[in-house]
Design a protein around this motif. Structure first.
Motif, PDB file in Angstrom:
ATOM      1  N   THR A  51       0.923  -1.226   0.035  1.00 51.25           N
ATOM      2  CA  THR A  51       0.056   0.009  -0.088  1.00 51.25           C
ATOM      3  C   THR A  51       0.865   1.163  -0.097  1.00 51.25           C
ATOM      4  O   THR A  51       0.665   2.110  -0.844  1.00 51.25           O
ATOM      5  CB  THR A  51      -0.777  -0.117   1.198  1.00 51.25           C
ATOM      6  OG1 THR A  51      -1.696  -1.217   1.109  1.00 51.25           O
ATOM      7  CG2 THR A  51      -2.037   1.155   1.215  1.00 51.25           C
ATOM      8  N   GLY A  54       2.399   2.180  -3.343  1.00 55.52           N
ATOM      9  CA  GLY A  54       1.394   2.507  -4.124  1.00 55.52           C
ATOM     10  C   GLY A  54       1.051   1.405  -5.314  1.00 55.52           C
ATOM     11  O   GLY A  54       0.623   1.871  -6.195  1.00 55.52           O
ATOM     12  N   LYS A  55       1.447   0.189  -4.781  1.00 56.37           N
ATOM     13  CA  LYS A  55       0.912  -0.995  -5.599  1.00 56.37           C
ATOM     14  C   LYS A  55      -0.390  -1.365  -5.572  1.00 56.37           C
ATOM     15  O   LYS A  55      -1.142  -1.278  -4.531  1.00 56.37           O
ATOM     16  CB  LYS A  55       1.836  -2.251  -5.258  1.00 56.37           C
ATOM     17  CG  LYS A  55       3.360  -1.796  -5.093  1.00 56.37           C
ATOM     18  CD  LYS A  55       3.751  -1.866  -6.611  1.00 56.37           C
ATOM     19  CE  LYS A  55       5.481  -1.745  -6.423  1.00 56.37           C
ATOM     20  NZ  LYS A  55       5.804  -1.461  -7.524  1.00 56.37           N
TER      21      LYS A  55
END
Length: 139
Positions: A51, A54-55
């Motif tokens: 998280t 930014g995945k």
């Protein structure tokens, strides 16, 4: 020990692992390849390694964020021995593996031990909860 353990594979999505954690109200899930334990994924692994990076949880794989250095025990070990190990490395859950095949057979938690046995649980909890030098723990 809990024998009916929820598990994921390294190829499962991070989203799937998070769904299992939510559904079963747990903070970590063993990662298995076939029946062999290859890691653990924790709610913290998901938060920090997925998280915060930014995945997308639907496309990011468990194998990309799981902790691979996992402490395990055998069903034949004594409660005191496992409690000492939990305290030494400050973990609350330990996967139980078969001594020959290293396949996952269960998981034991500090809570399991607290409800079944009182000797050593308080000391282990104190060791597990003591502040460390900031090193991250696997589970």
């Amino acid at each position: 020990m809990t024998r009916d353990v929820q598990r994921v594979s390294p190829e499962d999505s991070v989203h799937r692992a998070a769904q299992i954690m939510k559904e079963f109200n747990i903070g970590s899930v063993p990662v298995v390849d076939g029946e062999k334990l290859v890691g653990m994924i924790t709610d913290r692994d998901i938060t920090v390694r997925s998280t915060a990076a930014g995945k997308a949880p639907e496309s990011h794989r468990v194998g990309d964020v799981m902790s691979t250095e996992v402490r395990t025990c055998y069903a034949t070990q004594s409660v005191d021995e496992v409690l000492t190990q939990m305290g030494d490395v400050q973990i609350r859950r330990v996967p139980v593996v078969d001594q020959q095949s290293h396949s996952l057979v269960g998981i034991v938690s500090l809570g399991d031990m607290a409800t079944k046995q009182t000797n050593g649980v308080g000391e282990a909890l104190q060791e597990i909860s003591s502040p460390t030098d900031g090193a991250a723990k696997a589970n």
